[in-house]
Write a protein that holds these residues in place. Structure first.
Motif, PDB file in Angstrom:
ATOM      1  N   VAL A  82      51.120  29.335  43.709  1.00  0.00           N
ATOM      2  CA  VAL A  82      49.815  28.698  43.775  1.00  0.00           C
ATOM      3  C   VAL A  82      48.948  29.451  42.942  1.00  0.00           C
ATOM      4  O   VAL A  82      48.139  28.891  42.300  1.00  0.00           O
ATOM      5  N   VAL A  83      48.883  30.877  43.114  1.00  0.00           N
ATOM      6  CA  VAL A  83      47.612  31.724  42.489  1.00  0.00           C
ATOM      7  C   VAL A  83      47.885  31.615  40.870  1.00  0.00           C
ATOM      8  O   VAL A  83      47.083  31.513  40.331  1.00  0.00           O
ATOM      9  N   VAL A  84      49.128  31.995  40.413  1.00  0.00           N
ATOM     10  CA  VAL A  84      49.377  32.245  39.267  1.00  0.00           C
ATOM     11  C   VAL A  84      49.491  30.881  38.196  1.00  0.00           C
ATOM     12  O   VAL A  84      48.811  30.992  37.425  1.00  0.00           O
ATOM     13  N   PRO A  85      49.940  29.961  38.890  1.00  0.00           N
ATOM     14  CA  PRO A  85      49.666  28.677  37.902  1.00  0.00           C
ATOM     15  C   PRO A  85      47.976  28.164  38.122  1.00  0.00           C
ATOM     16  O   PRO A  85      47.674  27.605  37.041  1.00  0.00           O
ATOM     17  N   TYR A  86      47.227  28.504  39.009  1.00  0.00           N
ATOM     18  CA  TYR A  86      45.853  28.284  38.858  1.00  0.00           C
ATOM     19  C   TYR A  86      45.292  29.003  37.970  1.00  0.00           C
ATOM     20  O   TYR A  86      44.548  28.449  37.132  1.00  0.00           O
ATOM     21  N   VAL A  87      45.534  30.146  37.745  1.00  0.00           N
ATOM     22  CA  VAL A  87      44.699  31.219  36.926  1.00  0.00           C
ATOM     23  C   VAL A  87      45.397  30.594  35.528  1.00  0.00           C
ATOM     24  O   VAL A  87      44.427  30.603  34.517  1.00  0.00           O
ATOM     25  N   VAL A  88      46.460  30.402  35.203  1.00  0.00           N
ATOM     26  CA  VAL A  88      47.189  29.897  33.944  1.00  0.00           C
ATOM     27  C   VAL A  88      46.553  28.692  33.578  1.00  0.00           C
ATOM     28  O   VAL A  88      45.875  28.278  32.243  1.00  0.00           O
ATOM     29  N   PHE A  89      46.260  27.609  34.279  1.00  0.00           N
ATOM     30  CA  PHE A  89      45.772  26.397  33.977  1.00  0.00           C
ATOM     31  C   PHE A  89      44.396  26.277  34.066  1.00  0.00           C
ATOM     32  O   PHE A  89      43.833  25.179  33.162  1.00  0.00           O
ATOM     33  N   GLU A  90      43.910  26.937  34.638  1.00  0.00           N
ATOM     34  CA  GLU A  90      42.317  27.172  34.727  1.00  0.00           C
ATOM     35  C   GLU A  90      42.005  27.583  33.200  1.00  0.00           C
ATOM     36  O   GLU A  90      41.139  27.021  32.372  1.00  0.00           O
ATOM     37  N   PHE A  91      42.940  28.426  32.805  1.00  0.00           N
ATOM     38  CA  PHE A  91      42.596  29.146  31.250  1.00  0.00           C
ATOM     39  C   PHE A  91      43.030  27.877  30.267  1.00  0.00           C
ATOM     40  O   PHE A  91      42.240  27.467  29.342  1.00  0.00           O
ATOM     41  N   ALA A  92      44.220  27.262  30.491  1.00  0.00           N
ATOM     42  CA  ALA A  92      44.665  26.306  29.735  1.00  0.00           C
ATOM     43  C   ALA A  92      43.739  25.165  29.526  1.00  0.00           C
ATOM     44  O   ALA A  92      43.491  24.599  28.327  1.00  0.00           O
TER      45      ALA A  92
END
Length: 368
Positions: A82-92
């Protein structure tokens, strides 16, 4: 048969089917959302779908979060899933906006989730609070009170899209309270038959609501005062929408097949379809694709729906999951301390384990 084979967790085809069909409706809804202007028919179907597609998905998320606790294994899964995909996709998503000619100074803020990333914020908060809801005697009434209070509190900040987190909270808590027999109940033939007139009535109400209600109510992302309504309409509509969401979700579950279908395996990859299809929708918005006059015709409206469903389906397939697992479901063993007791338990055969099995169920490992 070997111990490994007999102990392998089995996935329930019904829930994978439900997750896949719900995420397809999410994709269709996002596509329809771009061609609503002056189109009452599309907006009627849009509101009908929006009443239950995310609640049905959230209820299942809550159901598979029942065993969540603050043990290291589940906390790790919360971070990596949850946390890691959120950070990655927020940037993406932010970079996608910049590269397509948007505001080059657009800030990347982890407190202001972009587009559909609000769900990951919500899932993070909901799962962290799961032990609380599992402890309370009346968790669902408490969650409904919180949602009702949020709907009339304009001072709640936009951080982490807390209005949505709180207003959709009862759906997650309901999932925590459900048991297998509840899903078996709504899958009976009598319920399946009764769901048809109920759904038809819901479509009629959605048609009636188009000139009378704003779509913000269906998004659950603003308080009543922001829609120009008096404060007391917030709790009333929050409770009414929750009731409608539960009823229509039950109708949806009633028609979900319980056997393995051609799309059953795609239910394990719905988080990929959810996170990735947003790029396609945003691409259509940025490029002006949804402004084409053809999309205002019945054939164009059907085509948009089919395109949305097809895109989400393709994004849930194994090749996409294999290619992007490193960002959507990273293992990240290097980032966590290895608990000696946990490592010993993992090495022991299931037949030799003492006490209850604490392994994370297969379908709980999938966040969406």
């Amino acid at each position: 048969m070997s111990n490994a084979a007999t102990s392998a967790p089995r996935r329930d085809a019904f829930f994978d089917n439900a997750k896949y069909l719900a995420i397809v409706l999410v994709g269709v809804g996002h596509a329809w959302g771009q061609i609503l202007d002056g189109n009452r028919t599309v907006e009627t179907l849009y509101r009908f779908v929006y009443t239950f597609h995310m609640p049905a998905f959230i209820i299942i998320s809550g159901y598979f979060s029942r065993s969540f606790d603050l043990s290291p294994k589940r906390v790790k899964r919360l971070i990596t899933g949850v946390v890691v995909p959120y950070v990655v996709f927020e940037f993406a998503y932010s970079m996608h906006w910049r590269l397509l000619g948007g505001d080059p100074g657009h800030d990347i803020s982890l407190l202001d989730p972009t587009y559909l990333l609000w769900f990951l914020c919500a899932l993070f908060v909901w799962r962290l609070t799961t032990p609380i809801w599992r402890t309370l005697r009346w968790p669902l009434p408490v969650a409904l009170v919180i949602a009702a209070l949020a709907s009339m509190t304009p001072t709640i900040a936009d951080d982490l899209n807390m209005q949505r987190v709180l207003q959709f909270l009862p759906c997650f808590v309901l999932g925590l309270c459900l048991r297998p027999e509840h899903f078996a109940l709504v899958r009976r033939r009598a319920v399946r038959i009764a769901s048809v007139p109920v759904a038809a009535l819901a479509v009629a109400v959605a048609w009636w609501s188009v000139p009378r209600m704003t779509n913000d109510w269906f998004y659950r992302n603003v308080p009543a005062q922001s829609t120009g309504s008096p404060w007391w309409t917030g709790p009333v509509l929050t409770l009414a929408l929750f009731g409608c969401s539960v009823v229509l979700s039950a109708c949806f579950y009633a028609w979900v097949p319980g056997r393995r279908m051609w799309f059953t395996a795609l239910g394990a990859g719905t988080i990929y379809g959810y996170l990735l299809h947003g790029f396609l929708v945003k691409e259509g918005i940025y490029s002006g694709f949804f402004d084409r006059p053809f999309l205002d015709t019945p054939l164009g409206e059907i085509g948009v729906a089919l395109a949305g469903a097809t895109a989400v389906t393709l994004l849930c397939t194994p090749p996409v999951r294999r290619a992007l697992r490193f960002v959507v479901e990273p293992r990240m063993e290097w980032a966590f301390r290895q608990d000696a007791g946990e490592a010993a338990r993992d090495r022991r055969p299931p037949s030799a384990a003492q006490g209850p099995d604490t392994r994370v169920p297969a379908q709980e490992r999938v966040s969406a």
